[in-house]
Design a protein around this motif. Structure first.
Motif, PDB file in Angstrom:
ATOM      1  N   ARG A  99      29.361  45.288  41.217  1.00  0.00           N
ATOM      2  CA  ARG A  99      30.073  45.615  39.973  1.00  0.00           C
ATOM      3  C   ARG A  99      30.771  44.402  39.365  1.00  0.00           C
ATOM      4  O   ARG A  99      31.378  44.498  38.315  1.00  0.00           O
ATOM      5  CB  ARG A  99      31.104  46.730  40.242  1.00  0.00           C
ATOM      6  N   GLU A 100      30.680  43.265  40.039  1.00  0.00           N
ATOM      7  CA  GLU A 100      31.326  42.031  39.583  1.00  0.00           C
ATOM      8  C   GLU A 100      32.801  42.281  39.230  1.00  0.00           C
ATOM      9  O   GLU A 100      33.284  41.989  38.136  1.00  0.00           O
ATOM     10  CB  GLU A 100      30.571  41.411  38.402  1.00  0.00           C
ATOM     11  N   LEU A 101      33.493  42.835  40.218  1.00  0.00           N
ATOM     12  CA  LEU A 101      34.885  43.203  40.008  1.00  0.00           C
ATOM     13  C   LEU A 101      35.806  41.989  40.079  1.00  0.00           C
ATOM     14  O   LEU A 101      35.524  41.004  40.757  1.00  0.00           O
ATOM     15  CB  LEU A 101      35.320  44.228  41.066  1.00  0.00           C
ATOM     16  N   VAL A 102      36.915  42.104  39.391  1.00  0.00           N
ATOM     17  CA  VAL A 102      37.991  41.119  39.483  1.00  0.00           C
ATOM     18  C   VAL A 102      39.054  41.674  40.432  1.00  0.00           C
ATOM     19  O   VAL A 102      39.554  42.785  40.221  1.00  0.00           O
ATOM     20  CB  VAL A 102      38.612  40.841  38.099  1.00  0.00           C
ATOM     21  N   ILE A 103      39.385  40.936  41.477  1.00  0.00           N
ATOM     22  CA  ILE A 103      40.436  41.336  42.410  1.00  0.00           C
ATOM     23  C   ILE A 103      41.626  40.407  42.178  1.00  0.00           C
ATOM     24  O   ILE A 103      41.498  39.187  42.305  1.00  0.00           O
ATOM     25  CB  ILE A 103      39.977  41.233  43.879  1.00  0.00           C
ATOM     26  N   LYS A 104      42.769  40.991  41.826  1.00  0.00           N
ATOM     27  CA  LYS A 104      43.952  40.188  41.508  1.00  0.00           C
ATOM     28  C   LYS A 104      45.111  40.592  42.390  1.00  0.00           C
ATOM     29  O   LYS A 104      45.396  41.776  42.569  1.00  0.00           O
ATOM     30  CB  LYS A 104      44.356  40.393  40.042  1.00  0.00           C
ATOM     31  N   GLY A 105      45.802  39.610  42.909  1.00  0.00           N
ATOM     32  CA  GLY A 105      47.058  39.878  43.586  1.00  0.00           C
ATOM     33  C   GLY A 105      48.189  39.902  42.578  1.00  0.00           C
ATOM     34  O   GLY A 105      48.063  39.416  41.451  1.00  0.00           O
ATOM     35  N   THR A 106      49.290  40.490  42.976  1.00  0.00           N
ATOM     36  CA  THR A 106      50.505  40.435  42.164  1.00  0.00           C
ATOM     37  C   THR A 106      51.683  40.281  43.111  1.00  0.00           C
ATOM     38  O   THR A 106      51.691  40.875  44.203  1.00  0.00           O
ATOM     39  CB  THR A 106      50.649  41.686  41.279  1.00  0.00           C
ATOM     40  N   TRP A 107      52.658  39.473  42.708  1.00  0.00           N
ATOM     41  CA  TRP A 107      53.779  39.200  43.597  1.00  0.00           C
ATOM     42  C   TRP A 107      55.059  39.047  42.790  1.00  0.00           C
ATOM     43  O   TRP A 107      55.138  38.228  41.887  1.00  0.00           O
ATOM     44  CB  TRP A 107      53.519  37.928  44.406  1.00  0.00           C
TER      45      TRP A 107
END
Length: 351
Positions: free
Chosen positions: A283-291
């Motif tokens: 799915r060519e997903l974007v995985i993003k962290g948040t802090w």
């Protein structure tokens, strides 16, 4: 005002006391804040009962607001009487991250309530540059929730969701419900909330979010899947539990080219099945962290949070389910530790 004050002092794991301690004096660049309200964060529970902190004793508390009652001699006397919330992260100001205003990524930061004394006390000396001043229409209790509100805003912005989109949020707690409020204010078309109990579903619905589902119940899980299927998948999904189950559910919920934001602090090892990992690829997903949140001239989640509270777009006080005076801290902490009943934000309120 006297030289002593009351505070909650953590002397060791499981050893939190209602103590009499020396009242702090503001040093150069600081103000003395009379704390009016301090929220108990979910992270305070393991800090008090299992993990401890960086040194003992430590006064916990990083979600707080109060009134400025003193400043060092010769410094900004006009600040006395002003009301403020406080960004609890104390950046070093010298590392590469600090030079670009990314204080949450500071390599040598301190923090009120964990690395140094915090606000579960009558008074706290805080850095002037960490103050977020309050307009008249924002209460101390709402302002004490600036920290989770700003964290939620930062996570929501990481998702990229906006007008007309579908956003799925896995987990129904205080941060999740603040996320949902930010999404609603931004015009997100459909806000799906994945809960793990009927109590949490009912709470979300009472707060005005009808698309909440208990994924532990087969009927709730089926309804969740139907909503996602009808929408063609979520444009973005935010994982708020820090569990492998939640991360996998988010990967399945998001549509091709969508974004998954990892928000929840990990409870242990995070594992994905081969099939779920394939979803990221295919799915060519974007995985993003948040802090944490942004608190700089270029981007300030705190000022935006206060402004949204003032205009009624974000209503954090609706999430407060329990209030306790500082002296009744044991009831407050045991309520959260033992999960005896449903709670949202548990607030310590000082006179």
């Amino acid at each position: 005002m006297g030289n002593l004050m009351r505070a909650l002092n953590l002397y060791g794991v499981g050893d939190l006391r209602y103590d009499e301690v020396k009242k702090p004096r503001p040093q150069t660049g600081e103000v003395l804040l009379k704390v009016r309200a301090c929220g108990i964060c979910g992270s305070d529970i393991p800090r008090v009962f299992t993990k401890g902190t960086y040194h003992f004793p430590t006064i916990p508390g990083h979600e707080f607001a109060g009134e400025i009652v003193a400043v060092p001699e010769g410094e900004d006397i006009e600040l006395v009487g002003k009301r403020a919330a406080v960004f609890p992260l104390l950046p070093c100001g010298h590392c590469a991250a600090c030079q670009t205003g990314h204080y949450a990524q500071c390599a040598h930061y301190s923090y009120y309530g964990s690395r140094q004394d915090g606000a579960m006390a009558e008074y706290l000396a805080v850095r002037r540059e960490n103050l977020c001043f309050l307009p008249d229409g924002v209460s101390y209790e709402a302002a004490a929730m600036c920290e989770p509100t700003a964290v939620a805003r930062h996570a929501f912005r990481q998702s990229g969701a906006g007008l007309g989109d579908v956003l799925a949020i896995y987990g129904v707690g205080t941060i999740a419900m603040l996320l949902a409020q930010w999404a609603r204010a931004a015009g997100v078309r459909k806000i799906l909330l994945a809960a793990r109990s009927e109590e949490k579903v009912a709470w979300a619905k009472r707060l005005g979010f009808s698309l909440a589902f208990n994924l532990k119940d087969p009927a709730g899980k089926a309804a969740w899947n139907t909503e996602l299927a009808e929408a063609g998948g979520a444009d973005a999904c935010i994982e708020g539990t820090g569990a492998s189950e939640g991360l996998a559910a988010c990967l399945r919920a998001v549509k091709p080219f969508g974004t998954v934001v990892t928000l929840g602090n990990p409870q242990g090892e995070m594992r994905l099945s081969q099939d779920d990992y394939w979803l990221i690829l295919r799915r060519e997903l974007v995985i993003k962290g948040t802090w944490n949140s942004r608190f700089s001239i270029a981007a300030n989640d705190w000022q935006q949070s206060v402004r949204a509270m003032e205009h009624g777009e974000i209503q954090p006080e609706r999430l407060i389910t329990h209030r306790f005076p500082l002296a009744e801290y044991q009831q407050a902490f045991e309520l959260m530790r033992d999960k005896r009943e449903l709670y949202g934000k548990v607030m310590l309120v000082m006179a």
